[in-house]
Write an enzyme that holds these catalytic residues in place. Structure first.
Site, PDB file in Angstrom:
ATOM      1  N   TYR A   1      -2.250   0.530 -11.205  1.00 45.98           N
ATOM      2  CA  TYR A   1      -1.253   1.605 -11.005  1.00 45.98           C
ATOM      3  C   TYR A   1       0.012   1.422 -11.827  1.00 45.98           C
ATOM      4  O   TYR A   1       1.106   1.657 -11.318  1.00 45.98           O
ATOM      5  CB  TYR A   1      -0.767   1.671  -9.548  1.00 45.98           C
ATOM      6  CG  TYR A   1      -1.779   1.556  -8.470  1.00 45.98           C
ATOM      7  CD1 TYR A   1      -3.026   2.136  -8.585  1.00 45.98           C
ATOM      8  CD2 TYR A   1      -1.455   0.889  -7.291  1.00 45.98           C
ATOM      9  CE1 TYR A   1      -3.938   2.033  -7.561  1.00 45.98           C
ATOM     10  CE2 TYR A   1      -2.363   0.790  -6.260  1.00 45.98           C
ATOM     11  CZ  TYR A   1      -3.601   1.356  -6.407  1.00 45.98           C
ATOM     12  OH  TYR A   1      -4.481   1.255  -5.389  1.00 45.98           O
TER      13      TYR A   1
ATOM     14  N   ASN B   1     -14.353   1.767   1.648  1.00 44.91           N
ATOM     15  CA  ASN B   1     -12.888   1.881   1.721  1.00 44.91           C
ATOM     16  C   ASN B   1     -12.424   2.871   2.786  1.00 44.91           C
ATOM     17  O   ASN B   1     -11.226   3.031   2.991  1.00 44.91           O
ATOM     18  CB  ASN B   1     -12.301   2.254   0.356  1.00 44.91           C
ATOM     19  CG  ASN B   1     -12.487   3.721   0.030  1.00 44.91           C
ATOM     20  OD1 ASN B   1     -13.482   4.334   0.440  1.00 44.91           O
ATOM     21  ND2 ASN B   1     -11.553   4.299  -0.682  1.00 44.91           N
TER      22      ASN B   1
ATOM     23  N   GLY C   1     -16.213  -4.789  -7.629  1.00 46.13           N
ATOM     24  CA  GLY C   1     -16.375  -3.619  -6.761  1.00 46.13           C
ATOM     25  C   GLY C   1     -15.825  -2.348  -7.402  1.00 46.13           C
ATOM     26  O   GLY C   1     -16.428  -1.272  -7.309  1.00 46.13           O
ATOM     27  N   ALA C   2     -14.684  -2.480  -8.073  1.00 44.69           N
ATOM     28  CA  ALA C   2     -14.073  -1.297  -8.687  1.00 44.69           C
ATOM     29  C   ALA C   2     -14.964  -0.764  -9.810  1.00 44.69           C
ATOM     30  O   ALA C   2     -15.143   0.446  -9.959  1.00 44.69           O
ATOM     31  CB  ALA C   2     -12.689  -1.646  -9.221  1.00 44.69           C
TER      32      ALA C   2
ATOM     33  N   ALA D   1     -16.971  -5.965 -13.757  1.00 42.93           N
ATOM     34  CA  ALA D   1     -18.226  -5.768 -13.010  1.00 42.93           C
ATOM     35  C   ALA D   1     -18.040  -6.114 -11.531  1.00 42.93           C
ATOM     36  O   ALA D   1     -18.972  -6.551 -10.858  1.00 42.93           O
ATOM     37  CB  ALA D   1     -19.339  -6.596 -13.640  1.00 42.93           C
TER      38      ALA D   1
ATOM     39  N   LYS E   1     -13.151  -4.969   1.875  1.00 40.79           N
ATOM     40  CA  LYS E   1     -14.044  -3.843   1.553  1.00 40.79           C
ATOM     41  C   LYS E   1     -15.532  -4.184   1.630  1.00 40.79           C
ATOM     42  O   LYS E   1     -16.339  -3.317   1.960  1.00 40.79           O
ATOM     43  CB  LYS E   1     -13.750  -3.330   0.139  1.00 40.79           C
ATOM     44  CG  LYS E   1     -12.488  -2.514   0.019  1.00 40.79           C
ATOM     45  CD  LYS E   1     -12.348  -2.061  -1.434  1.00 40.79           C
ATOM     46  CE  LYS E   1     -11.314  -0.982  -1.568  1.00 40.79           C
ATOM     47  NZ  LYS E   1     -11.326  -0.363  -2.906  1.00 40.79           N
TER      48      LYS E   1
ATOM     49  N   SER F   1       0.819  -1.220   0.000  1.00 38.40           N
ATOM     50  CA  SER F   1       0.000   0.000   0.000  1.00 38.40           C
ATOM     51  C   SER F   1       0.851   1.268   0.000  1.00 38.40           C
ATOM     52  O   SER F   1       1.840   1.377   0.720  1.00 38.40           O
ATOM     53  CB  SER F   1      -0.917   0.009   1.221  1.00 38.40           C
ATOM     54  OG  SER F   1      -1.599   1.251   1.264  1.00 38.40           O
TER      55      SER F   1
ATOM     56  N   ASP G   1     -13.874   5.805  -3.622  1.00 33.40           N
ATOM     57  CA  ASP G   1     -13.318   5.380  -4.911  1.00 33.40           C
ATOM     58  C   ASP G   1     -14.023   6.045  -6.104  1.00 33.40           C
ATOM     59  O   ASP G   1     -13.376   6.371  -7.095  1.00 33.40           O
ATOM     60  CB  ASP G   1     -13.420   3.860  -5.065  1.00 33.40           C
ATOM     61  CG  ASP G   1     -12.426   3.116  -4.186  1.00 33.40           C
ATOM     62  OD1 ASP G   1     -11.368   3.697  -3.864  1.00 33.40           O
ATOM     63  OD2 ASP G   1     -12.711   1.968  -3.819  1.00 33.40           O
TER      64      ASP G   1
ATOM     65  N   ASN H   1     -18.341  -7.567 -19.377  1.00 27.08           N
ATOM     66  CA  ASN H   1     -17.754  -8.448 -18.366  1.00 27.08           C
ATOM     67  C   ASN H   1     -17.758  -9.887 -18.835  1.00 27.08           C
ATOM     68  O   ASN H   1     -18.621 -10.287 -19.625  1.00 27.08           O
ATOM     69  CB  ASN H   1     -18.519  -8.332 -17.045  1.00 27.08           C
ATOM     70  CG  ASN H   1     -17.701  -8.824 -15.869  1.00 27.08           C
ATOM     71  OD1 ASN H   1     -16.500  -8.545 -15.780  1.00 27.08           O
ATOM     72  ND2 ASN H   1     -18.319  -9.571 -14.959  1.00 27.08           N
TER      73      ASN H   1
END
Ligand code: ATR
Length: 282
Positions: free
Chosen positions: A232, A95, A137-138, A135, A74, A23, A110, A158
Protein backbone atom coordinates in the site's frame (compact mmCIF):
# COMPACT_ATOMS: atom_id res chain seq x y z
CA UNK A 1 -20.00 11.97 9.02
CA UNK A 2 -22.73 11.33 11.60
CA UNK A 3 -21.91 9.83 15.00
CA UNK A 4 -22.09 6.06 15.36
CA UNK A 5 -25.24 5.22 17.26
CA UNK A 6 -24.68 2.05 19.19
CA UNK A 7 -27.58 0.34 20.92
CA UNK A 8 -28.74 -3.09 22.01
CA UNK A 9 -29.25 -4.19 18.42
CA UNK A 10 -25.92 -3.08 17.02
CA UNK A 11 -24.26 -5.88 15.08
CA UNK A 12 -20.57 -6.50 15.51
CA UNK A 13 -18.05 -7.12 12.73
CA UNK A 14 -14.29 -6.97 12.89
CA UNK A 15 -10.86 -8.08 11.83
CA UNK A 16 -8.51 -10.54 13.53
CA UNK A 17 -4.76 -10.26 12.99
CA UNK A 18 -1.46 -10.04 14.81
CA UNK A 19 -0.62 -7.24 14.73
CA UNK A 20 -3.81 -5.52 13.63
CA UNK A 21 -3.26 -1.93 14.69
CA UNK A 22 -2.15 -0.84 11.21
CA UNK A 23 -5.37 -2.12 9.59
CA UNK A 24 -7.39 0.36 7.57
CA UNK A 25 -10.46 -1.88 7.52
CA UNK A 26 -12.16 -0.63 10.74
CA UNK A 27 -12.38 2.88 9.32
CA UNK A 28 -13.61 2.07 5.87
CA UNK A 29 -15.97 -0.74 6.86
CA UNK A 30 -17.53 1.37 9.62
CA UNK A 31 -17.96 4.23 7.14
CA UNK A 32 -19.65 1.81 4.74
CA UNK A 33 -22.14 0.65 7.41
CA UNK A 34 -22.91 4.24 8.32
CA UNK A 35 -23.35 5.29 4.71
CA UNK A 36 -26.03 2.65 4.23
CA UNK A 37 -27.62 3.27 7.64
CA UNK A 38 -26.79 -0.23 8.87
CA UNK A 39 -26.67 -0.54 12.67
CA UNK A 40 -23.24 -2.17 12.94
CA UNK A 41 -19.71 -1.55 14.11
CA UNK A 42 -16.42 -3.02 12.85
CA UNK A 43 -13.60 -3.45 15.35
CA UNK A 44 -9.95 -4.53 15.33
CA UNK A 45 -9.19 -7.65 17.39
CA UNK A 46 -5.56 -8.46 18.10
CA UNK A 47 -5.40 -12.27 18.33
CA UNK A 48 -2.15 -14.09 19.11
CA UNK A 49 -1.53 -17.20 17.00
CA UNK A 50 -1.95 -19.49 20.02
CA UNK A 51 -5.36 -17.94 20.73
CA UNK A 52 -6.85 -18.38 17.27
CA UNK A 53 -9.17 -21.26 18.12
CA UNK A 54 -10.46 -19.44 21.21
CA UNK A 55 -11.07 -16.35 19.09
CA UNK A 56 -13.07 -18.40 16.58
CA UNK A 57 -15.16 -19.86 19.39
CA UNK A 58 -15.60 -16.31 20.63
CA UNK A 59 -16.97 -15.23 17.27
CA UNK A 60 -19.63 -17.92 17.59
CA UNK A 61 -20.35 -17.30 21.29
CA UNK A 62 -20.64 -13.54 20.84
CA UNK A 63 -22.57 -13.76 17.56
CA UNK A 64 -20.07 -11.60 15.73
CA UNK A 65 -21.65 -11.44 12.27
CA UNK A 66 -18.59 -11.21 10.11
CA UNK A 67 -14.84 -11.21 10.46
CA UNK A 68 -11.94 -10.36 8.22
CA UNK A 69 -8.82 -12.37 8.76
CA UNK A 70 -5.34 -11.03 8.20
CA UNK A 71 -1.71 -12.03 8.77
CA UNK A 72 -0.79 -14.47 10.28
CA UNK A 73 -4.15 -16.26 10.58
CA UNK A 74 -5.39 -16.53 6.98
CA UNK A 75 -4.19 -20.11 6.46
CA UNK A 76 -4.57 -21.46 10.01
CA UNK A 77 -8.16 -20.30 10.32
CA UNK A 78 -9.41 -22.64 7.60
CA UNK A 79 -9.49 -25.69 9.85
CA UNK A 80 -12.01 -24.02 12.16
CA UNK A 81 -14.53 -23.23 9.41
CA UNK A 82 -17.66 -25.22 8.56
CA UNK A 83 -17.58 -24.46 4.85
CA UNK A 84 -15.09 -22.86 2.46
CA UNK A 85 -15.51 -21.29 -0.96
CA UNK A 86 -13.71 -22.45 -4.09
CA UNK A 87 -11.40 -19.44 -3.76
CA UNK A 88 -10.32 -20.48 -0.26
CA UNK A 89 -9.72 -24.01 -1.47
CA UNK A 90 -7.39 -22.94 -4.28
CA UNK A 91 -5.74 -20.00 -2.58
CA UNK A 92 -5.32 -21.87 0.70
CA UNK A 93 -6.16 -18.76 2.66
CA UNK A 94 -9.34 -17.19 4.02
CA UNK A 95 -9.75 -13.46 4.60
CA UNK A 96 -13.51 -13.22 5.19
CA UNK A 97 -15.80 -15.22 7.48
CA UNK A 98 -19.58 -15.00 7.56
CA UNK A 99 -21.22 -16.28 10.74
CA UNK A 100 -24.71 -17.67 10.16
CA UNK A 101 -26.01 -18.59 13.63
CA UNK A 102 -22.75 -20.27 14.55
CA UNK A 103 -22.12 -21.83 11.13
CA UNK A 104 -18.94 -20.31 9.74
CA UNK A 105 -18.51 -19.82 6.00
CA UNK A 106 -15.05 -18.90 4.74
CA UNK A 107 -14.33 -16.76 1.69
CA UNK A 108 -11.31 -15.22 0.04
CA UNK A 109 -12.04 -11.82 -1.50
CA UNK A 110 -8.43 -10.97 -2.36
CA UNK A 111 -8.57 -12.39 -5.89
CA UNK A 112 -11.74 -10.38 -6.60
CA UNK A 113 -10.10 -7.33 -5.02
CA UNK A 114 -7.02 -7.63 -7.17
CA UNK A 115 -8.99 -8.09 -10.41
CA UNK A 116 -11.37 -5.18 -9.72
CA UNK A 117 -8.39 -2.94 -8.96
CA UNK A 118 -6.64 -4.09 -12.13
CA UNK A 119 -9.76 -3.31 -14.20
CA UNK A 120 -9.53 0.30 -13.02
CA UNK A 121 -5.94 0.50 -14.20
CA UNK A 122 -6.31 -1.42 -17.47
CA UNK A 123 -9.72 -2.83 -18.37
CA UNK A 124 -8.39 -4.93 -21.28
CA UNK A 125 -5.88 -6.87 -19.18
CA UNK A 126 -7.11 -10.36 -20.08
CA UNK A 127 -5.19 -10.60 -23.36
CA UNK A 128 -1.94 -9.33 -21.84
CA UNK A 129 1.09 -11.30 -20.71
CA UNK A 130 1.87 -11.15 -17.00
CA UNK A 131 4.93 -11.40 -14.81
CA UNK A 132 3.81 -12.24 -11.26
CA UNK A 133 6.54 -12.05 -8.63
CA UNK A 134 6.12 -14.14 -5.47
CA UNK A 135 4.48 -17.46 -4.64
CA UNK A 136 2.90 -16.94 -1.22
CA UNK A 137 -0.77 -16.53 -0.32
CA UNK A 138 -1.05 -13.15 -2.02
CA UNK A 139 0.42 -14.55 -5.23
CA UNK A 140 -2.05 -17.43 -5.18
CA UNK A 141 -4.93 -14.95 -4.96
CA UNK A 142 -3.54 -12.90 -7.84
CA UNK A 143 -2.87 -15.94 -10.04
CA UNK A 144 -6.29 -17.42 -9.25
CA UNK A 145 -7.94 -14.15 -10.26
CA UNK A 146 -5.95 -13.94 -13.49
CA UNK A 147 -6.67 -17.56 -14.49
CA UNK A 148 -10.39 -17.10 -13.74
CA UNK A 149 -10.35 -13.95 -15.89
CA UNK A 150 -8.98 -15.91 -18.85
CA UNK A 151 -5.38 -14.70 -18.85
CA UNK A 152 -3.35 -16.96 -21.15
CA UNK A 153 0.26 -16.25 -20.18
CA UNK A 154 1.79 -15.79 -16.72
CA UNK A 155 5.48 -15.91 -15.92
CA UNK A 156 5.65 -16.74 -12.22
CA UNK A 157 8.93 -15.74 -10.57
CA UNK A 158 9.92 -16.71 -7.06
CA UNK A 159 13.07 -17.02 -4.95
CA UNK A 160 11.96 -20.52 -3.96
CA UNK A 161 11.06 -22.06 -7.31
CA UNK A 162 9.40 -25.06 -5.69
CA UNK A 163 6.70 -22.87 -4.15
CA UNK A 164 5.80 -21.48 -7.57
CA UNK A 165 5.70 -24.99 -9.00
CA UNK A 166 3.28 -25.98 -6.24
CA UNK A 167 0.89 -23.26 -7.39
CA UNK A 168 0.95 -24.73 -10.90
CA UNK A 169 0.22 -28.25 -9.65
CA UNK A 170 -2.45 -27.06 -7.18
CA UNK A 171 -4.20 -25.12 -9.97
CA UNK A 172 -4.36 -28.04 -12.42
CA UNK A 173 -7.98 -28.72 -11.53
CA UNK A 174 -8.84 -25.07 -12.13
CA UNK A 175 -7.56 -25.08 -15.72
CA UNK A 176 -6.27 -28.10 -17.56
CA UNK A 177 -3.91 -25.97 -19.66
CA UNK A 178 -2.29 -24.48 -16.56
CA UNK A 179 1.16 -25.84 -17.39
CA UNK A 180 1.07 -24.00 -20.71
CA UNK A 181 -0.29 -20.82 -19.15
CA UNK A 182 2.13 -20.52 -16.23
CA UNK A 183 5.89 -20.59 -16.74
CA UNK A 184 7.87 -20.77 -13.50
CA UNK A 185 11.23 -18.99 -13.30
CA UNK A 186 13.66 -18.17 -10.49
CA UNK A 187 13.71 -14.57 -9.26
CA UNK A 188 17.14 -13.95 -10.78
CA UNK A 189 15.84 -14.68 -14.30
CA UNK A 190 13.26 -11.88 -14.37
CA UNK A 191 15.35 -9.54 -16.51
CA UNK A 192 15.51 -12.14 -19.32
CA UNK A 193 11.72 -12.15 -19.56
CA UNK A 194 10.84 -8.44 -19.39
CA UNK A 195 10.59 -8.17 -23.18
CA UNK A 196 7.81 -10.78 -23.27
CA UNK A 197 5.56 -9.35 -20.59
CA UNK A 198 3.11 -6.45 -20.54
CA UNK A 199 1.99 -6.33 -16.91
CA UNK A 200 4.26 -6.82 -13.88
CA UNK A 201 2.76 -7.59 -10.46
CA UNK A 202 4.73 -7.71 -7.21
CA UNK A 203 3.03 -9.87 -4.58
CA UNK A 204 6.05 -10.23 -2.27
CA UNK A 205 6.72 -8.10 0.78
CA UNK A 206 9.89 -6.77 -0.88
CA UNK A 207 9.60 -2.99 -1.05
CA UNK A 208 7.72 -2.61 2.21
CA UNK A 209 10.92 -1.45 3.89
CA UNK A 210 12.98 1.31 2.30
CA UNK A 211 16.18 -0.70 2.72
CA UNK A 212 14.79 -3.72 0.78
CA UNK A 213 16.87 -4.61 -2.29
CA UNK A 214 15.13 -4.33 -5.69
CA UNK A 215 13.47 -7.50 -7.06
CA UNK A 216 15.34 -7.00 -10.35
CA UNK A 217 17.14 -4.19 -12.14
CA UNK A 218 14.38 -1.58 -12.33
CA UNK A 219 16.26 0.42 -14.98
CA UNK A 220 15.16 -2.37 -17.39
CA UNK A 221 11.50 -1.40 -16.98
CA UNK A 222 10.01 -0.06 -20.22
CA UNK A 223 7.41 2.69 -20.63
CA UNK A 224 4.93 0.20 -22.15
CA UNK A 225 4.99 -1.96 -18.97
CA UNK A 226 2.01 -1.71 -16.64
CA UNK A 227 3.05 -2.21 -13.02
CA UNK A 228 1.09 -3.21 -9.92
CA UNK A 229 2.58 -3.52 -6.45
CA UNK A 230 0.12 -4.89 -3.91
CA UNK A 231 1.99 -3.09 -1.10
CA UNK A 232 0.00 0.00 0.00
CA UNK A 233 2.69 2.56 -0.75
CA UNK A 234 4.90 3.94 -3.47
CA UNK A 235 7.63 1.31 -3.39
CA UNK A 236 10.91 1.62 -5.26
CA UNK A 237 9.31 -0.53 -7.98
CA UNK A 238 6.47 1.98 -8.36
CA UNK A 239 8.88 4.91 -8.20
CA UNK A 240 10.79 3.36 -11.09
CA UNK A 241 7.50 2.84 -12.95
CA UNK A 242 6.61 6.49 -12.42
CA UNK A 243 10.01 7.67 -13.62
CA UNK A 244 9.62 5.64 -16.82
CA UNK A 245 6.14 7.03 -17.40
CA UNK A 246 4.43 3.64 -16.94
CA UNK A 247 0.84 3.11 -15.92
CA UNK A 248 1.01 1.83 -12.32
CA UNK A 249 -1.02 1.08 -9.21
CA UNK A 250 -0.30 0.39 -5.54
CA UNK A 251 -2.18 -2.01 -3.24
CA UNK A 252 -4.99 0.33 -2.18
CA UNK A 253 -7.46 -0.59 -4.97
CA UNK A 254 -7.04 -4.29 -4.10
CA UNK A 255 -7.59 -3.48 -0.42
CA UNK A 256 -10.65 -1.41 -1.28
CA UNK A 257 -12.31 -4.05 -3.45
CA UNK A 258 -11.53 -7.00 -1.19
CA UNK A 259 -13.23 -5.02 1.58
CA UNK A 260 -16.16 -4.11 -0.62
CA UNK A 261 -16.70 -7.77 -1.52
CA UNK A 262 -16.54 -8.79 2.16
CA UNK A 263 -19.15 -6.11 2.93
CA UNK A 264 -21.41 -7.49 0.21
CA UNK A 265 -21.01 -11.06 1.45
CA UNK A 266 -22.01 -9.99 4.96
CA UNK A 267 -24.82 -7.56 4.19
CA UNK A 268 -26.15 -8.64 0.81
CA UNK A 269 -26.02 -4.97 -0.14
CA UNK A 270 -23.86 -3.22 -2.70
CA UNK A 271 -20.85 -1.64 -0.97
CA UNK A 272 -20.60 2.17 -1.10
CA UNK A 273 -17.30 2.07 -2.98
CA UNK A 274 -16.73 5.81 -3.21
CA UNK A 275 -17.32 6.31 0.52
CA UNK A 276 -14.81 3.56 1.26
CA UNK A 277 -12.30 4.88 -1.27
CA UNK A 278 -12.50 8.34 0.23
CA UNK A 279 -11.58 7.00 3.68
CA UNK A 280 -8.71 4.94 2.28
CA UNK A 281 -7.26 7.85 0.36
CA UNK A 282 -6.81 9.88 3.56
P1 ATR B 1 1.87 -13.50 1.54
O1 ATR B 1 0.78 -14.30 2.16
O2 ATR B 1 1.80 -12.03 1.82
O3 ATR B 1 2.02 -13.78 0.09
P2 ATR B 1 4.04 -15.27 2.19
O4 ATR B 1 3.14 -16.42 1.97
O5 ATR B 1 4.94 -15.28 3.38
O6 ATR B 1 3.23 -13.93 2.30
O7 ATR B 1 4.92 -15.07 0.85
C1 ATR B 1 5.95 -14.14 0.80
C2 ATR B 1 6.50 -14.04 -0.61
O8 ATR B 1 7.55 -13.05 -0.61
C3 ATR B 1 7.16 -15.32 -1.12
O9 ATR B 1 7.04 -15.37 -2.52
C4 ATR B 1 8.61 -15.12 -0.70
O10 ATR B 1 9.54 -15.86 -1.44
P3 ATR B 1 9.94 -17.36 -0.97
O11 ATR B 1 8.78 -18.22 -1.38
O12 ATR B 1 11.17 -17.67 -1.70
O13 ATR B 1 10.12 -17.29 0.52
C5 ATR B 1 8.77 -13.65 -1.00
N1 ATR B 1 9.89 -13.09 -0.24
C6 ATR B 1 9.88 -12.73 1.07
N2 ATR B 1 11.10 -12.27 1.43
C7 ATR B 1 11.89 -12.33 0.31
C8 ATR B 1 13.23 -11.97 0.01
N3 ATR B 1 14.03 -11.44 0.95
N4 ATR B 1 13.68 -12.16 -1.25
C9 ATR B 1 12.88 -12.69 -2.20
N5 ATR B 1 11.59 -13.02 -1.99
C10 ATR B 1 11.10 -12.85 -0.76
Amino acid sequence: MSNVLVDGETEVYGIIGYPVRHSKSPQFQTAAFQALGINAVYLPFQVRPEDLQKAINGIKALSIKGINVTVPHKEEVIKYLDEISEEVEYIGACNTIKNIDGYLQGFNTDAYGFIEGLKELTPDFADKEFLVIGAGGASRAVVYGLIKSGVQKIILANRTVKKAEEIVSDFKKLNRFIEEIIEVIPLNQIENHLKEVDIIVNTTSIGLKDEDPPLFDYSKIEKRHIIVDIIYKKTKLLQAAEEKGCLYQDGLPMLLYQGAKAFEIWTGQRAPIEVMREILSK
